[in-house]
Enzyme design. Structure first.
Site, PDB file in Angstrom:
ATOM      1  CG  HIS A 131     -17.272  13.402 -26.905  1.00 64.94           C
ATOM      2  ND1 HIS A 131     -17.078  14.469 -26.058  1.00 64.94           N
ATOM      3  CD2 HIS A 131     -16.196  12.602 -26.739  1.00 64.94           C
ATOM      4  CE1 HIS A 131     -15.937  14.319 -25.420  1.00 64.94           C
ATOM      5  NE2 HIS A 131     -15.379  13.188 -25.804  1.00 64.94           N
ATOM      6  CB  ALA A 152      -1.208  12.805 -23.864  1.00 62.07           C
ATOM      7  CE1 TYR A 195      -4.162   1.892   0.694  1.00 59.32           C
ATOM      8  CE2 TYR A 195      -2.556   3.402   1.637  1.00 59.32           C
ATOM      9  CZ  TYR A 195      -3.834   3.155   1.150  1.00 59.32           C
ATOM     10  OH  TYR A 195      -4.757   4.163   1.119  1.00 59.32           O
ATOM     11  CE  LYS A 203      -4.203   9.696 -24.683  1.00 57.48           C
ATOM     12  NZ  LYS A 203      -5.029   9.804 -23.472  1.00 57.48           N
ATOM     13  CG  PHE A 248      -7.905  16.132 -25.466  1.00 63.37           C
ATOM     14  CD1 PHE A 248      -8.084  16.178 -26.845  1.00 63.37           C
ATOM     15  CD2 PHE A 248      -8.445  15.072 -24.772  1.00 63.37           C
ATOM     16  CE1 PHE A 248      -8.781  15.171 -27.510  1.00 63.37           C
ATOM     17  CE2 PHE A 248      -9.140  14.057 -25.432  1.00 63.37           C
ATOM     18  CZ  PHE A 248      -9.302  14.105 -26.794  1.00 63.37           C
ATOM     19  CG  ASP A 249     -12.190  15.371 -24.733  1.00 59.74           C
ATOM     20  OD1 ASP A 249     -11.090  15.063 -24.246  1.00 59.74           O
ATOM     21  OD2 ASP A 249     -12.987  14.537 -25.190  1.00 59.74           O
ATOM     22  CG  ASP A 270      -2.253  17.478 -21.920  1.00 60.53           C
ATOM     23  OD1 ASP A 270      -1.722  16.343 -21.949  1.00 60.53           O
ATOM     24  OD2 ASP A 270      -3.468  17.641 -22.103  1.00 60.53           O
TER      25      ASP A 270
HETATM   26  C1  LIG Z   1      -3.784  15.657 -24.995  1.00 61.28           C
HETATM   27  C2  LIG Z   1      -4.549  14.850 -24.000  1.00 61.28           C
HETATM   28  N1  LIG Z   1      -4.613  15.245 -22.731  1.00 61.28           N
HETATM   29  C3  LIG Z   1      -5.268  14.531 -21.806  1.00 61.28           C
HETATM   30  C4  LIG Z   1      -5.932  13.381 -22.105  1.00 61.28           C
HETATM   31  C5  LIG Z   1      -6.687  12.637 -21.035  1.00 61.28           C
HETATM   32  O1  LIG Z   1      -6.072  11.454 -20.706  1.00 61.28           O
HETATM   33  P1  LIG Z   1      -6.876  10.172 -20.126  1.00 61.28           P
HETATM   34  O2  LIG Z   1      -7.718   9.649 -21.224  1.00 61.28           O
HETATM   35  O3  LIG Z   1      -5.794   9.257 -19.706  1.00 61.28           O
HETATM   36  O4  LIG Z   1      -7.691  10.643 -18.971  1.00 61.28           O
HETATM   37  C6  LIG Z   1      -5.908  12.927 -23.427  1.00 61.28           C
HETATM   38  C7  LIG Z   1      -6.626  11.687 -23.785  1.00 61.28           C
HETATM   39  O5  LIG Z   1      -6.871  11.392 -24.921  1.00 61.28           O
HETATM   40  C8  LIG Z   1      -5.202  13.686 -24.400  1.00 61.28           C
HETATM   41  O6  LIG Z   1      -5.144  13.312 -25.673  1.00 61.28           O
END
Ligand SMILES: Cc1ncc(COP(=O)(O)O)c(C=O)c1O
Length: 458
Positions: free
Chosen positions: A450, A217, A72, A258, A124-125, A215
């Site tokens: 979406h 990813a 843990y 990713k 991103f969204d 960010d």
């Molecule tokens: C640029 C970017 N930031 C953040 C995220 C969010 O990551 P997660 O899907 O692991 O929550 C994504 C996911 O596609 C992304 O493409």
């Protein structure tokens, strides 16, 4: 046609996929309310919904799973991951999270107050939604050329530095708790940000004492684009390019699903000690103890291995060439895609394929439905379904500049013949494009609609 590079791996484990007949595909679409997120994965033949968590792990990652320490607190796997994170990114502090949006949630919970603004090239969204959920305003300041889908600018993910300066001036630094940049810019076509631009962004944020978060990813793909396209980086190892990028920042959020090639995982890193304390408290409340952050020890272990595999240059060369190959085949069929091809995905200009469908009737969604209907292929709309929102001041619907269908390529998963099949299906759709209709919502939630929306054909 760019040549298709031989995969720099051989296949040791396989998973069967099955193409269901056209009549069944039609039934699945209706049951799903014409939202491909609601179709069972076993009814999909080629799944290009996302490159997130869908990659194939290597034998070393599978072996690492067995070494996972499930303690843990203070697990050995945490310290193994910590060493990799420090080596590559160099931040003083970090916590694992279960995925990228958890890192965004924690950062937003700690730093975003109602009325705050967070600039980026393009959020991103999930980042966008996490900032909005705390009453903040995510602001996109990417260069204008990002919106010209035919423009071959090598770094279309770049932030417009003039716009950033003007935005900070207008908004006031006191309402900007941190600034971001997304590498590569997923919402704008998987396009990279140059080192020159990262330096300029860092300089502006630093001048105004605004903490700079990346960010991250697809940071490894971004670093490889820098190596391929930016003068002075041709001979620099990708890992060193990554280190240089992160030397400019105060922290990062990352979806490890990713470029760390794991099925689940994320990171939140920072240099500030005080912020780290607050992050740990929030993490314990939402995710778990700071040495596991909502993951199993085995996940931490696989992530540590994957972080290095994602930086392997033979892999990155193959990966970016694979995307370029698919884009070229689709373009040859007369379907425009965002130019140049992005790192992880091909973005089809749905508005150009379906010019007769207005934005309010979701041309990207219509193309997503049609691709499933044609070949049981799943892509994702990145357009008005995902991003149209009422203006907070006027209430009027604001549509995004682009209506796209994204075909993301899972890492180390599909071969050339899979991509050829996708291109062949698109050729047939193009031939009957004028007969394709738009869609309207029959159900839509307020945020991240979406994922769960349902549609009726217009
Ligand atoms: C640029 C970017 N930031 C953040 C995220 C969010 O990551 P997660 O899907 O692991 O929550 C994504 C996911 O596609 C992304 O493409």
């Amino acid at each position: 046609m760019p040549s298709y590079p031989p995969e720099p791996f051989r296949i040791k484990v396989t998973e069967s996929i099955r193409l269901i007949p056209a009549k069944e595909r039609e039934a699945r679409l209706q049951e799903a309310g014409y939202n491909v997120f609601s179709i069972k994965a076993e009814d999909i033949f080629i799944d290009m919904l996302t490159d997130s968590g869908t990659g194939a792990m290597s034998q070393d990652q599978w072996a690492a799973l067995m070494r996972g320490d499930e303690s843990y607190a203070g697990a050995r796997s945490f310290y193994y991951l910590k060493a990799a994170v420090e080596d590559i990114f160099g931040f003083k502090h970090f916590v694992p999270t279960h995925q990228g949006r958890a890192a965004e949630n924690i950062l937003s919970a700690v730093l975003v107050k109602p009325g705050n603004s967070i600039p980026s090239n393009m959020h991103f969204d999930t980042t966008d939604a996490n900032i909005r959920a705390r009453g903040g305003r995510p602001t996109n300041l990417v260069i204008d050329r990002a919106f010209d889908t035919a423009d071959h600018h090598p770094f279309k993910g770049n932030m417009d530095i003039g716009k950033l300066e003007a935005f900070i001036e207008e908004t006031g630094v006191e309402t900007i708790p941190f600034g971001m940049v997304t590498i590569t810019n997923n919402a704008g076509g998987g396009q990279p940000v140059s080192m020159e631009n990262l330096k300029a962004i860092a300089q502006v944020y630093r001048k105004h004492k605004i903490p700079f978060f990346i960010d991250s990813a697809r940071y490894a793909e971004n670093a490889y684009f820098i190596k391929l396209r930016e003068k002075g980086y041709e001979n620099k190892p990708v890992i060193e390019i990554a280190r240089e990028m992160y030397g400019l920042a105060d922290g990062m959020t990352m979806s490890a699903k990713k470029d760390a090639i794991v099925n689940i995982g994320g990171l939140l890193c920072m240099n500030d000690e005080n912020l780290f304390q607050q992050v740990k408290n929030e993490l314990i409340l939402r995710e778990g103890f700071p040495t596991y952050g909502g993951l199993a020890g085995r996940d931490l272990e696989a992530m540590a291995v994957g972080l290095y595999e994602g930086l392997d240059e033979a892999y990155l060369a193959y990966r970016l060439a694979q995307t370029a190959y698919l884009a070229e085949r689709i373009n040859t069929a007369g379907i425009p895609t965002i130019q140049p091809a992005g790192g992880h995905a091909v973005y089809l200009d749905a508005q150009a394929v379906l010019p007769h469908i207005p934005q309010a009737e979701f041309p990207g969604q219509a193309l997503a439905v049609e691709l499933y209907r044609e070949g049981a292929i799943r892509g994702v709309e990145i357009g008005s379904v995902m991003f149209a929102h009422p203006d907070p001041d006027t209430g009027k619907m604001v549509h995004p500049k682009l209506e796209l269908l994204r075909l993301a390529i899972p890492r180390r998963t599909y071969t050339q013949s899979h991509l050829d099949y996708v291109a062949d299906c698109l050729v047939r759709i193009k031939e009957r494009a004028s007969t394709i209709r738009g869609y309207k919502f029959s159900y839509a939630p307020e945020l991240l609609r979406h994922f769960t929306a349902r549609f009726d054909p217009v």
